[in-house]
Enzyme design. Structure first.
Site, mmCIF file in Angstrom:
data_model
loop_
_atom_site.group_PDB
_atom_site.id
_atom_site.type_symbol
_atom_site.label_atom_id
_atom_site.label_comp_id
_atom_site.label_asym_id
_atom_site.label_seq_id
_atom_site.Cartn_x
_atom_site.Cartn_y
_atom_site.Cartn_z
ATOM 1 N N LYS A 1 0.841 -1.232 -0.023
ATOM 2 C CA LYS A 1 -0.080 0.278 -0.027
ATOM 3 C C LYS A 1 0.990 1.289 0.007
ATOM 4 C CE LYS A 1 -1.562 3.014 2.836
ATOM 5 N NZ LYS A 1 -1.563 4.052 2.030
ATOM 6 N N GLU B 1 10.096 1.579 10.437
ATOM 7 C CA GLU B 1 11.131 2.635 10.266
ATOM 8 C C GLU B 1 10.254 3.976 10.730
ATOM 9 O OE1 GLU B 1 12.509 5.235 9.147
ATOM 10 O OE2 GLU B 1 13.888 4.820 7.589
ATOM 11 N N CYS C 1 13.426 11.201 6.352
ATOM 12 C CA CYS C 1 13.478 10.861 7.888
ATOM 13 C C CYS C 1 14.750 10.794 8.540
ATOM 14 C CB CYS C 1 12.852 9.469 8.072
ATOM 15 S SG CYS C 1 13.128 8.167 6.886
ATOM 16 N N GLU D 1 9.463 15.599 14.754
ATOM 17 C CA GLU D 1 9.916 15.575 13.415
ATOM 18 C C GLU D 1 8.893 16.558 12.605
ATOM 19 O OE1 GLU D 1 9.289 11.847 11.278
ATOM 20 O OE2 GLU D 1 11.297 11.912 10.446
#
Ligand code: ADP
Length: 514
Positions: free
Chosen positions: A205, A281, A316, A413
């Site tokens: 997906k 992750e 990231c 983040e």
């Protein structure tokens, strides 16, 4: 190869004279084709829901695509399970799988322009950066995975006479993969590369913001020789399609890249269904620690700004915290601000553009929210980036000085071109600051002192630490060695030999008697 009538391919490069309008003309002729790709064919979703996709460079509608449903996931998993069980892929000699995946890597390169254009239009990635992913990063990673396919060795143990035991790796079964939007084609390869090389079947997906290159990849996989139903793609929302994959009792393993919040939800869903193991992750807030003995402040400034603007800061592993020794802070900060202020976002379809818009209006709003929060909390924006409110999600770099550890801009983040500057006096202080968030993905240390580099690298809780005195970053090695995130950044190894082991499970066979 897919017989789909709208299978999309740009004219080959030799057939056209490149000029500045080429990409815009090509963009106008893309036959958007976002549907489910199950058992080697495109098919409409069982749901009537659609998703309107916005081009982030203009904020105008790009296309309306199909939105997959839990029923589509069920159909895809059923096909993937039956193809796994019939052994058409899992029982192929590993060298044969490697040959097919290498052919797929070649096909990605051959189709690099069409793949790059899809990624660029959907998330605003500068076209040359998108081409780099399609021509270099993605096929290189896939070839690396293919090369490991026949090297996942087991062990045998010394036993008493008359006994023999050995272990070996088996594929896990049906792998569910959920990817984010920041490197669409590369993220897809990060999942399918090791999963397919290890002999699994896959239901992927992709992010709802960037499904098209994953669908193109599924077409190319067929052309390369991956059997029907071994690699399936169900586009759609995380809350429906992603959740259905995570909850499915016949998905053997779930591999995810995205936010920590979603990763933790997936762990719950795994627990509520069949307890499938996960690989997560989940991003970072990575420090770049700079000691005063660096060879060249300019080289550090170049690297810091490169990380700040690379993929518009939507990475990231971006170094979003500069942790600098007090003595050189002013000089380094001035050099960073000078360089960062030269980066103005521009049209991603211009070959000269290196810094484009953010991926979506939501992402632009998120960055704006964090910048406002930082200012309200008392941080000083020594460079305050312009944030365009409409007609394109263009956001220039922001650099914050005088931040404190508890500020949201330091802890969370942001996923945009925003840098926080933190200072230290001693090595211990540097380590404390570097470790001072929930994340632990990557870190960089700039020093000429080898012993210090080694000590600090060991003390930082991150999966990948670079110690630099100068030079150009070479990310290639990370692909081969494999590493594992720490803390809220997730767990599990994606690449290299260990990556294939993650997508495999160990069995011992023990013979007793003569
Ligand atoms: P990002 O903010 O980077 O998009 P997300 O974690 O929201 O990070 O999304 C990463 C991927 O996870 C996307 O493919 C998204 O659709 C999917 N996702 C989001 N929410 C869920 C959920 N509740 N269940 C499963 N998948 C999800």
């Amino acid at each position: 190869m897919s017989t789909d009538p709208v299978a999309y391919r740009l004219p080959p490069k030799e057939d056209r004279a490149r000029d500045s309008t080429y990409w815009h003309q090509a963009a106008a002729s893309v036959p958007w084709n976002v549907r489910c790709f199950i058992n080697g064919r495109y098919r409409a979703s069982s749901s009537r829901e659609v998703l309107e996709h916005i081009n982030p460079a203009s904020e105008r509608s790009l296309y309306v695509g199909c939105c997959g449903s839990p029923d589509d996931v069920a159909a895809a998993v059923q096909v993937a399970r039956s193809r796994f069980n019939d052994g058409c892929w899992s029982e192929l000699p590993p060298v044969k799988r490697a040959e097919i995946l290498t052919r797929l890597a070649d096909l990605i390169v051959r189709n690099k322009e069409s793949i790059a254009l899809l990624d660029s239009l959907e998330i605003g990635k500068p076209i040359q950066a998108a081409l780099y992913d399609a021509e270099n990063s993605a096929p290189t990673l896939l070839r690396s995975c293919a090369g490991f396919a026949d090297k996942v060795f087991g062990l045998s143990a010394p036993m008493s006479s008359g006994a023999l035991a050995f272990n070996y790796y088996e594929p896990r079964g049906v792998v569910g993969a959920i990817t984010p939007w920041n490197f669409p084609i590369l993220n897809a390869i990060y999942k399918i590369g090791p999963a397919l090389a290890a002999g699994n079947t896959v239901v992927l997906k992709p992010s709802e913001l960037s499904p098209s290159s994953a669908l193109k990849l599924a077409e190319l996989a067929l052309e390369a020789g991956v059997p029907d139903g071994v690699f399936n793609v169900v586009p759609g929302l995380g809350s429906t399609v992603g959740a259905a994959l995570a909850l499915h009792p016949d998905v053997s393993f779930l591999s995810f890249t995205g936010s920590t919040a979603t990763g933790r939800r997936l762990m719950e869903m795994s627990g509520r269904s069949n307890g499938k193991p996960l690989l997560l992750e989940c991003g970072g807030k990575s420090p770049q620690v700079v000691f005063e003995d660096v060879e060249s402040v300019d080289a550090v400034a170049d690297a810091v700004v490169q990380s700040l603007v690379f993929n518009q800061g939507q990475v990231c592993s971006a170094y979003t915290r500069l942790v600098v020794q007090q003595k050189i802070k002013d000089k380094l900060l001035a050099a960073i601000v000078e360089r960062a202020s030269n980066h103005k976002p521009a049209d991603p379809l211009n070959d000269a553009t290196t810094f484009g818009p953010l991926a979506s209006p939501a992402q632009r709003d998120r960055v704006k929210r964090y910048v406002d929060q930082g200012i309200a909390a008392g941080a000083v924006p020594v460079l305050k980036g312009r944030i365009q409110e409409s007609g394109g999600c263009f956001v220039s770099p922001t650099v914050f000085d005088r931040v404190t550890p508890s500020m949201s801009i330091v802890q969370e983040e942001i996923f945009g071109p925003v840098l926080c500057v933190q200072t230290f006096r001693t090595e211990e202080e540097a380590i404390d600051i570097a470790n001072g968030t929930d994340f632990g993905l990557v870190a960089a240390i700039w020093t000429r002192t080898t012993g210090r580099g080694r000590r600090v690298a060991q003390a930082i809780r991150a999966g990948y630490v670079t110690v630099r005195s100068g030079g150009v970053e070479d990310s290639g090695s990370g692909c081969v060695l494999g590493h594992e995130p720490r803390k809220a950044s997730g767990f599990g190894t994606e690449a290299g030999l260990r990556g294939l082991e993650s997508y495999s499970t160990l069995k011992v066979v023990h013979f007793i008697g003569r």
